[in-house]
Design a protein around this motif. Structure first.
Motif, PDB file in Angstrom:
ATOM      1  N   GLY A   1       0.826  -1.215   0.000  1.00 25.51           N
ATOM      2  CA  GLY A   1       0.000   0.000   0.000  1.00 25.51           C
ATOM      3  C   GLY A   1       0.856   1.259   0.000  1.00 25.51           C
TER       4      GLY A   1
ATOM      5  N   LYS B   1       6.068   8.802   2.800  1.00 20.86           N
ATOM      6  CA  LYS B   1       6.763   8.369   4.027  1.00 20.86           C
ATOM      7  C   LYS B   1       7.960   7.494   3.684  1.00 20.86           C
ATOM      8  CE  LYS B   1       2.399   8.141   6.503  1.00 20.86           C
ATOM      9  NZ  LYS B   1       1.298   7.198   6.788  1.00 20.86           N
TER      10      LYS B   1
ATOM     11  N   ASP C   1       0.717  -1.743  -4.766  1.00 17.29           N
ATOM     12  CA  ASP C   1      -0.460  -0.921  -4.479  1.00 17.29           C
ATOM     13  C   ASP C   1      -1.493  -1.159  -5.568  1.00 17.29           C
ATOM     14  OD1 ASP C   1      -0.805   1.943  -2.612  1.00 17.29           O
ATOM     15  OD2 ASP C   1      -2.299   1.450  -4.139  1.00 17.29           O
TER      16      ASP C   1
HETATM   17  C1  LIG Z   1      -4.530   4.407   3.705  1.00 18.23           C
HETATM   18  S1  LIG Z   1      -3.593   4.494   2.252  1.00 18.23           S
HETATM   19  C2  LIG Z   1      -1.952   4.544   2.929  1.00 18.23           C
HETATM   20  C3  LIG Z   1      -0.910   5.089   1.964  1.00 18.23           C
HETATM   21  C4  LIG Z   1       0.480   5.219   2.574  1.00 18.23           C
HETATM   22  N1  LIG Z   1       1.066   3.916   2.830  1.00 18.23           N
HETATM   23  C5  LIG Z   1       0.430   6.011   3.849  1.00 18.23           C
HETATM   24  O1  LIG Z   1       0.771   5.457   4.887  1.00 18.23           O
HETATM   25  O2  LIG Z   1       0.086   7.187   3.784  1.00 18.23           O
HETATM   26  C6  LIG Z   1      -3.719   2.850   1.680  1.00 18.23           C
HETATM   27  C7  LIG Z   1      -2.950   2.547   0.395  1.00 18.23           C
HETATM   28  O3  LIG Z   1      -3.038   1.147   0.148  1.00 18.23           O
HETATM   29  C8  LIG Z   1      -3.619   0.885  -1.124  1.00 18.23           C
HETATM   30  N2  LIG Z   1      -4.511  -0.254  -0.920  1.00 18.23           N
HETATM   31  C9  LIG Z   1      -5.666  -0.290  -0.212  1.00 18.23           C
HETATM   32  N3  LIG Z   1      -6.170  -1.536  -0.181  1.00 18.23           N
HETATM   33  C10 LIG Z   1      -5.308  -2.301  -0.897  1.00 18.23           C
HETATM   34  C11 LIG Z   1      -5.252  -3.686  -1.228  1.00 18.23           C
HETATM   35  N4  LIG Z   1      -6.185  -4.542  -0.796  1.00 18.23           N
HETATM   36  N5  LIG Z   1      -4.216  -4.135  -1.975  1.00 18.23           N
HETATM   37  C12 LIG Z   1      -3.248  -3.267  -2.410  1.00 18.23           C
HETATM   38  N6  LIG Z   1      -3.246  -1.956  -2.133  1.00 18.23           N
HETATM   39  C13 LIG Z   1      -4.253  -1.481  -1.380  1.00 18.23           C
HETATM   40  C14 LIG Z   1      -4.341   2.162  -1.527  1.00 18.23           C
HETATM   41  O4  LIG Z   1      -4.361   2.324  -2.926  1.00 18.23           O
HETATM   42  C15 LIG Z   1      -3.527   3.250  -0.813  1.00 18.23           C
HETATM   43  O5  LIG Z   1      -2.489   3.738  -1.624  1.00 18.23           O
END
Ligand SMILES: C[S@@+](CC[C@H](N)C(=O)[O-])C[C@H]1O[C@@H](n2cnc3c(N)ncnc32)[C@H](O)[C@@H]1O
Length: 340
Positions: free
Chosen positions: A103, A109, A130
């Motif tokens: 993700g 970060k 992601d």
């Molecule tokens: C809450 S955001 C966090 C982004 C970053 N890691 C942060 O800490 O700010 C969640 C991230 O995970 C990705 N994501 C959410 N569910 C996912 C899944 N099941 N598989 C892969 N990526 C996912 C989203 O596209 C997003 O970029």
């Protein structure tokens, strides 16, 4: 070890540069999964939309905006811990590590860790995973800023990315899962997911997980009900996405954002509330959705943890605890574990 990614016919490979390649499932697979999952999750009595569908282009942009609203303390708090942690992390790294991120989003970060890794390793590999297209954009920006970085990205689910990694090669991995995204899983699914990470890791690999801690209800509820209404837009945007991609006719004016802290289950619960009795057609999911006035569609959990729960959970899965870092207010935690 052969590279299964290149052999995997399910994915299309994109080579952007000698230092950047990424893999993406074929469009038909993405569309089919989206339509089927929506048909099943909205077709039940207790209706829901899996949170991974929030992240189309607009959803990912809105999430970036949420990160900088005043009430949303998790992002700035986790960044403040990462700033402290990066020098101490070297004590736990023996030799070179590839950085794998679940993700990765905008990889903002991540930069704090890449600053340190690219300075201490001749070359550094980064493997972002992601579901959102934002991965391609963020990776290109990283390439410009880190000259000794090479990136292999997987635009797919966490599970899809971990499958790749499992048989990828013998290099040591530091896997990171930031932003308390793990809190979106139910306890049962979360436990299974940690087992999946554990089984993907080789002995000597490390895993760093960022988790939000239990705190005052008013602080938690404000974080998910910001005064600028960005979280509300983010929540409602998933309906626009379903309209656009699955030929549906949700009228967004007929729904409102609702987020509340459930103290017993230690989680923020986010919903879309139907403001009227209505029916909605989702053509590509072959579904006519009937909603009562005030009926809720569940869109996200965000579990909060006590430190002892985090340690017990990781220990139960089989990880060895290395260290936990906290911010001064004890709002957020980053825990490093290994597989021995
Ligand atoms: C809450 S955001 C966090 C982004 C970053 N890691 C942060 O800490 O700010 C969640 C991230 O995970 C990705 N994501 C959410 N569910 C996912 C899944 N099941 N598989 C892969 N990526 C996912 C989203 O596209 C997003 O970029």
């Amino acid at each position: 070890m052969s590279n299964p990614v290149q052999k995997n016919k399910e994915y299309k490979k994109f080579i952007v540069d000698s230092r950047l390649q990424y893999f993406k499932p074929h469009a038909t697979r993405i569309e089919k999964t989206f339509a089927e999952e929506i048909s099943s999750s909205l077709g039940r009595n207790l209706k829901s939309i899996p949170p991974k569908f929030f992240y189309d282009k607009k959803g990912s942009d809105l999430f970036e905006k949420i990160c900088s609203v005043l009430e949303y303390y998790p992002t700035r708090t986790e960044i403040s811990i990462l700033q402290k942690l990066k020098t101490e992390l070297s004590l736990f790294l023996d030799g070179d590590f590839r950085l794998v991120e679940l993700g990765s989003g905008s990889s903002t970060k991540t930069r704090l860790l890449l600053d340190f890794l690219t300075a201490s390793q001749k070359t550094t590999e980064y493997f972002p995973i992601d579901i959102s297209e934002i991965l391609a954009e963020s990776s290109e920006e990283l390439l410009n800023d880190y000259k000794n970085l090479s990136i292999t990205g997987i635009i797919d689910t966490y599970e899809g990315g971990l499958e790749f990694l499992k048989t990828y090669d013998d290099k040591k991995n530091l896997i990171i899962f930031l932003g308390s995204s793990f809190g979106n899983f139910s306890p049962v699914d979360g436990y299974k997911f940690l087992e999946k990470i554990f089984s993907t890791m080789k002995p000597g690999d490390l895993f760093l997980i960022g988790l939000d801690l239990v705190k005052d209800t008013s602080i938690l509820e404000s974080a998910y009900n910001d005064s600028k209404g960005i979280t509300a837009k983010f929540n409602l945007n998933v309906l626009s996405r379903i309209n656009d991609e699955l030929d549906a006719d949700f009228n967004l004016e007929n729904f409102s954002h609702y987020a509340v802290y459930n103290e017993k289950d230690q989680r923020i619960e986010m919903y879309l509330k139907s403001l009227t009795e209505q029916s909605v057609i989702i053509s590509k999911s072959d579904l006519e959705l009937k909603l009562q006035k005030d009926e809720l569609i569940h869109t996200e959990y965000s579990h909060k943890y006590r430190l002892s729960q985090i340690h017990d959970l990781l220990d139960d899965v089989g990880f060895e605890l290395k260290h936990t870092w906290l911010d001064d207010k004890k709002y957020f935690s980053l825990t490093l574990v290994s597989k021995n």
